[in-house]
Motif scaffolding. Structure first.
Motif, PDB file in Angstrom:
ATOM      1  N   UNK A   1     127.571 -23.052-129.345  1.00 46.23           N
ATOM      2  CA  UNK A   1     129.030 -23.174-129.385  1.00 46.23           C
ATOM      3  C   UNK A   1     129.456 -24.601-129.717  1.00 46.23           C
ATOM      4  N   UNK A   2     128.500 -25.554-129.656  1.00 44.30           N
ATOM      5  CA  UNK A   2     128.776 -26.936-130.043  1.00 44.30           C
ATOM      6  C   UNK A   2     127.866 -27.306-131.212  1.00 44.30           C
ATOM      7  N   UNK A   3     128.404 -28.001-132.184  1.00 45.77           N
ATOM      8  CA  UNK A   3     127.624 -28.409-133.351  1.00 45.77           C
ATOM      9  C   UNK A   3     127.878 -29.882-133.635  1.00 45.77           C
ATOM     10  N   UNK A   4     127.003 -30.726-133.126  1.00 46.64           N
ATOM     11  CA  UNK A   4     127.114 -32.148-133.374  1.00 46.64           C
ATOM     12  C   UNK A   4     127.951 -32.869-132.333  1.00 46.64           C
ATOM     13  N   UNK A   5     127.791 -34.170-132.287  1.00 43.86           N
ATOM     14  CA  UNK A   5     128.455 -34.993-131.278  1.00 43.86           C
ATOM     15  C   UNK A   5     129.972 -34.940-131.378  1.00 43.86           C
ATOM     16  N   UNK A   6     130.505 -35.190-132.577  1.00 41.76           N
ATOM     17  CA  UNK A   6     131.958 -35.272-132.724  1.00 41.76           C
ATOM     18  C   UNK A   6     132.618 -33.898-132.593  1.00 41.76           C
TER      19      UNK A   6
ATOM     20  N   UNK B   1     131.988 -40.292-120.935  1.00 46.67           N
ATOM     21  CA  UNK B   1     132.236 -39.249-121.939  1.00 46.67           C
ATOM     22  C   UNK B   1     131.003 -38.899-122.760  1.00 46.67           C
ATOM     23  N   UNK B   2     130.218 -39.893-123.139  1.00 55.21           N
ATOM     24  CA  UNK B   2     129.003 -39.638-123.907  1.00 55.21           C
ATOM     25  C   UNK B   2     127.994 -38.864-123.071  1.00 55.21           C
ATOM     26  N   UNK B   3     127.984 -39.116-121.779  1.00 56.22           N
ATOM     27  CA  UNK B   3     127.054 -38.424-120.892  1.00 56.22           C
ATOM     28  C   UNK B   3     127.397 -36.936-120.804  1.00 56.22           C
ATOM     29  N   UNK B   4     128.679 -36.624-120.692  1.00 58.37           N
ATOM     30  CA  UNK B   4     129.108 -35.221-120.633  1.00 58.37           C
ATOM     31  C   UNK B   4     128.730 -34.498-121.931  1.00 58.37           C
ATOM     32  N   UNK B   5     128.979 -35.140-123.066  1.00 62.88           N
ATOM     33  CA  UNK B   5     128.642 -34.536-124.358  1.00 62.88           C
ATOM     34  C   UNK B   5     127.133 -34.301-124.455  1.00 62.88           C
TER      35      UNK B   5
ATOM     36  N   UNK C   1     135.480 -32.909-129.844  1.00 66.83           N
ATOM     37  CA  UNK C   1     136.749 -32.255-130.181  1.00 66.83           C
ATOM     38  C   UNK C   1     136.906 -30.938-129.434  1.00 66.83           C
ATOM     39  N   UNK C   2     135.820 -30.191-129.310  1.00 71.88           N
ATOM     40  CA  UNK C   2     135.883 -28.905-128.613  1.00 71.88           C
ATOM     41  C   UNK C   2     136.218 -29.089-127.136  1.00 71.88           C
TER      42      UNK C   2
ATOM     43  N   UNK D   1     139.638 -27.630-125.493  1.00 74.82           N
ATOM     44  CA  UNK D   1     139.533 -26.536-124.529  1.00 74.82           C
ATOM     45  C   UNK D   1     139.786 -26.973-123.080  1.00 74.82           C
ATOM     46  N   UNK D   2     139.453 -28.234-122.740  1.00 73.57           N
ATOM     47  CA  UNK D   2     139.485 -28.640-121.339  1.00 73.57           C
ATOM     48  C   UNK D   2     140.314 -29.886-121.065  1.00 73.57           C
ATOM     49  N   UNK D   3     140.711 -30.616-122.110  1.00 75.75           N
ATOM     50  CA  UNK D   3     141.498 -31.833-121.906  1.00 75.75           C
ATOM     51  C   UNK D   3     140.637 -33.072-121.744  1.00 75.75           C
TER      52      UNK D   3
END
Length: 321
Positions: free
Chosen positions: A62-67, A34-38, A71-72, A76-78
């Motif tokens: 469209x993404x702002x920060x790790x957390x 999960x951390x790798x995808x982020x 959440x996004x 959006x994708x599960x």
């Protein structure tokens, strides 16, 4: 027999090292997927307001920060999206771990066979062995790394429907070279990274040797510290590698539809990112990368040492029977 010779003798057979490295890669990858995808999503995100519209018609990030990114993605994708690209990544980590530890062991033993007057200090020996193992492992497994990045960059709209499909599509539309886009950045990153990592790791592991830490946490602690220091030093090249890996005919079909086109190599890509996004653009995702690097190295080194010890113990038990 010197202390170094005792250590080399106690490192297990080649097959044990290969299997222990593969097990370490398999376990660590699943834990940090999960951390790798982020991290990949943040690294691919352009921060220039002059860029064309991105995902969901948004301009800019469209993404702002790790957390917030976490959440996004979940919204959006599960939750399964956090393991996108896990199949090529698992294959990557297994192969990479096996090649890395085997090459490191072989190079260390080769260097140790040099005449005494030509032998390197332990730290220099660890650097050379680490750099050699990282270079070979990166080159051999790079197509899997590229596939991992492209799958992780996919949003709800899938670019590739499966692993075999992606291989056929890249081969047909981009040729053999398509599987190695950004390899020079990967090697340029991994040589100092692995060299520094193993140098720090071996030094710290020996320094902590007098401490009686539980559950083999000495290896984990040394792995964490070594990884954080080495990762920070080479992170810009990791960002360049990720940006180059998604170049090609599918570039505008990922979550970030406004990924810039980079026509040159590593140096020109570095300049382009700095011009468009400033120096901070080279460090997008560094926080989550460090969060990922620490447990990855800790789990990898802890699992490797434990797996190797188990195999050596079993071998000794069988020989005694």
């Amino acid at each position: 027999m010197s202390r170094r010779e005792e250590q080399l003798k106690d490192e297990g057979s080649r097959s044990q090292v290969v299997l222990a490295g593969a097990i370490a890669g398999l376990v660590s990858r699943f834990c940090v997927a999960p951390l790798d995808v982020i991290k990949i999503r943040l690294q691919l995100q352009s921060h220039s307001l002059s860029d064309p519209l991105s995902h969901h018609g948004l301009q800019g990030p469209i993404y702002k920060g790790t957390f917030n990114t976490l959440k996004a993605i979940l919204r959006q994708e599960g939750i399964t999206a956090l393991w996108k690209g896990n199949i090529p990544a698992e294959l990557l980590y297994i192969a990479y771990g096996a090649i890395q530890f085997t090459t490191y062991r072989s190079t260390t033993q080769l260097l140790h066979q040099l005449p005494p007057s030509y032998r390197l200090p332990n730290t220099a020996e660890a650097f050379v062995s680490g750099a050699a193992s990282g270079t070979l492992a990166t080159t051999c497994t790079y197509p899997l790394d590229l596939l991992r990045t492209r799958f992780a960059a996919q949003g709800v709209d899938r670019v590739y429907s499966g692993l075999l499909f992606s291989v056929r599509e890249i081969a047909a539309n981009e040729g053999f070279r398509g599987f190695f886009q950004g390899l020079s950045a990967g090697v340029g990153q991994i040589v100092p990274y692995m060299g520094l990592f193993f140098t720090f790791y071996e030094t710290l592991r020996l320094s902590l040797g007098h401490l009686d830490l539980p559950f083999g946490s000495r290896d984990a602690a040394a792995g964490i510290a070594a990884s954080v220091a080495a990762k920070t030093a080479v992170f810009p090249l990791d960002t360049v590698r990720k940006r180059l890996q998604v170049q090609g005919p599918t570039r505008v079909r990922y979550v970030h539809r406004n990924i810039p086109q980079y026509a040159g190599g590593v140096t020109s890509t570095l300049r382009a990112i700095i011009q468009r996004e400033g120096r901070r653009g080279l460090y997008r995702g560094l926080t989550v990368s460090l969060l990922k690097a620490a447990p990855t190295s800790a789990v990898t080194m802890w699992t490797y040492e434990r797996a190797l010890n188990v195999m050596k113990t079993l071998e000794t038990t069988i020989e005694e029977e």
